[in-house]
Design an enzyme around this catalytic site. Structure first.
Site, PDB file in Angstrom:
ATOM      1  CB  CYS A  38       1.929  12.951 -20.860  1.00 18.87           C
ATOM      2  SG  CYS A  38       0.738  12.513 -19.780  1.00 18.87           S
TER       3      CYS A  38
ATOM      4  CB  CYS B 139      -1.342  11.063 -22.406  1.00 19.88           C
ATOM      5  SG  CYS B 139      -1.779  12.879 -22.043  1.00 19.88           S
TER       6      CYS B 139
ATOM      7  CG  HIS C 209       0.171  17.285 -19.494  1.00 22.16           C
ATOM      8  ND1 HIS C 209      -0.506  17.317 -19.066  1.00 22.16           N
ATOM      9  CD2 HIS C 209      -0.221  16.109 -20.558  1.00 22.16           C
ATOM     10  CE1 HIS C 209      -0.507  15.290 -18.322  1.00 22.16           C
ATOM     11  NE2 HIS C 209      -0.682  15.242 -19.496  1.00 22.16           N
TER      12      HIS C 209
ATOM     13  CB  CYS D 180      -3.942  12.617 -19.806  1.00 22.89           C
ATOM     14  SG  CYS D 180      -2.389  11.958 -18.341  1.00 22.89           S
TER      15      CYS D 180
ATOM     16  CG  HIS E 265       7.519  26.127  -9.475  1.00 19.73           C
ATOM     17  ND1 HIS E 265       7.643  27.271  -8.441  1.00 19.73           N
ATOM     18  CD2 HIS E 265       7.016  25.901 -10.769  1.00 19.73           C
ATOM     19  CE1 HIS E 265       7.039  27.907  -9.259  1.00 19.73           C
ATOM     20  NE2 HIS E 265       6.185  27.441 -10.793  1.00 19.73           N
TER      21      HIS E 265
END
Ligand SMILES: O=C(c1ccc(C(O)(O)C(F)(F)F)s1)N1CCn2c(-c3ccccc3)cnc2C1
Ligand SMILES: [Zn+2]
Ligand SMILES: [Zn+2]
Length: 413
Positions: A23, A25, A31, A106, A158
């Site tokens: 990310c 951030c 995360h 974030c 997933h």
């Protein structure tokens, strides 16, 4: 053609391109699926003698065509090509109008609140993860490698055909299974075992109607109240695939947290009987380590030991002439995932296994686990009559079960 007369050994697939998915951030505490996970596991395998005893693969990124064995063209393009790389932006706009990214609190960008997207690095990392698993699976299937471990991120189990979710973009394990099935004729049956503590909804979806690829997941379910909520015991496949989807869906939250005794009982009474009867030519494992001790409730909460992951790996090596490939999925506690990965690679190399704690070998599974195993056996009996054989040992500790099997084999009927 085959390589030289070199001894086939355990393959390790890793590429530091997978570290760059992060990310913007840069805050790892919000995360959990961060590059430190991969860095730590890779460092552990190199600090010990393990990596040097393996054959290090430098795998190519999965092609968009390979990704499309599971995912839609729109999904493959959206997450597989950086806009800046797109020669024909027009194709991008028409192929993926549905894409919607969200701004995270974030300051980062994500496909959902958990699944961050870095427009410069995520596509390459996700394609590299899938490429590593494909490469290991192909080389193991063909006998160029004995077995393998893919040290990869982002995870994949997933990811659905047209949906990125749960830190996942491409379903590396499902892609690899379908590609091996297409390209290696002598591999007719593939077993996919998913011991990540979360159900692999994407893998189940991708394989649900396929009788040649058996998906078997063992995960915390809590009647659908644990992420991602799918993976109930009555989800057994559809059409020609009916019976080729097995969910061992633990329930009862953390009263008590499940550990080695429960996972050993699941392997003894359900996983290995079905796997032996199915008799696969290749075994792929979604090897998440978030069932390991050290994972707090929202991301796990169980107490499986690193030695138990080594035990489960060694059990699966009895199948498919030992053709077993593990791919990292989840797992967030750095010491736990390093210890667990180390035990799995030791098992793959044929080293003596670290012992399971005596207290776990002597412990009977908790009542919630007994209920889950009995319920699963009752459901799976119609598809796999072989599960009847060990049903009476569900409530036994590993050592009790060993004793009665030993006595039984003594009595000549
Ligand atoms: O539990 C998950 C998982 C998403 C993916 C998981 C996995 O199965 O471990 C995989 F895919 F990474 F292997 S586990 N989610 C997403 C993140 N999350 C969280 C977070 C916890 C901390 C920071 C951000 C999210 C709590 N509960 C959830 C639900
Ligand atoms: Zn962020
Ligand atoms: Zn998980």
């Amino acid at each position: 053609g085959g390589g030289g007369p070199h001894k086939v050994t355990t393959g390790l697939a890793y590429d530091n391109l997978m570290l760059k998915h992060a990310c913007i951030c840069g805050n790892n505490s919000i995360h959990p699926e961060h590059s430190g996970r991969l860095q730590s596991v890779w460092a552990r395998l190199n600090e010990t003698d393990l990596a040097k005893r393996c054959h290090r693969l430098r795998s190519p990124k999965a092609t968009l065509e390979e990704i499309q064995t599971v995912h839609t063209e729109a999904h493959s393009l959206l997450f597989g090509s950086n806009q800046c790389q797109l020669a024909n932006r027009q194709k991008f706009e028409t192929a993926a109008p549905s894409a919607s990214f969200v701004r995270l609190s974030c300051g980062g960008v994500g496909v959902d609140l958990d699944t961050t997207w870095n427009e410069h690095h995520t596509a390459v990392a996700a394609r590299m993860a899938a490429g590593c698993v494909i490469d290991l699976a192909m080389k193991t299937a063909k006998g160029d490698l004995k077995n393998g471990f893919a040290v990869v991120r982002p995870p994949g189990h997933h990811a659905e055909a047209n949906l990125a979710m749960g830190f996942c973009f491409f379903n590396s394990i499902a892609i690899a299974a379908k590609i091996v099935r297409q390209r290696v004729p002598e591999i007719k049956k593939i077993l996919v075992v998913d011991w990540d503590v979360h159900h692999g909804n994407g893998t189940q979806q991708a394989l649900y109607s396929n009788p040649d690829i058996l998906y078997l997941s063992i995960h915390r379910h809590d009647d659908g109240n644990f992420f991602p909520g799918t993976g109930g015991p009555t989800e057994c496949g559809t059409g020609p695939g009916l019976g080729y989807n097995v969910n061992i869906s633990w329930s009862g939250a953390l009263n008590p947290p499940l550990g080695d005794a429960e996972y050993i009982a699941a392997f003894r009474t359900i996983v290995m009987p079905i796997a032996r009867y199915f008799n696969p030519d290749l075994v792929l494992v979604s090897a998440g380590f978030d069932a390991a001790a050290g994972h707090p409730a929202p991301l796990g909460g169980y107490l499986v030991s690193p030695a138990c992951f080594g035990y489960m790996t060694r059990e699966l090596m009895q199948l498919a002439k030992g053709k077993v490939v593990l791919a990292l999925e989840g797992g967030y506690d750095l010491p736990a995932i390093c210890d667990s990965a180390q035990e799995c690679v030791r098992a793959l190399l044929g080293d003596p296994l670290s012992p399971i704690a005596e207290s776990e070998l002597n412990r009977q599974p908790c009542q919630n686990a007994i209920d889950t195993l009995q319920k699963t056996i009752a459901i799976q009996l119609q598809h796999w009559p072989c599960v009847r054989r060990y049903a009476h040992t569900v409530g036994m500790s590993a050592l009790e079960a060993l004793k009665i099997e030993h006595d039984a084999s003594d009595t000549v009927t």
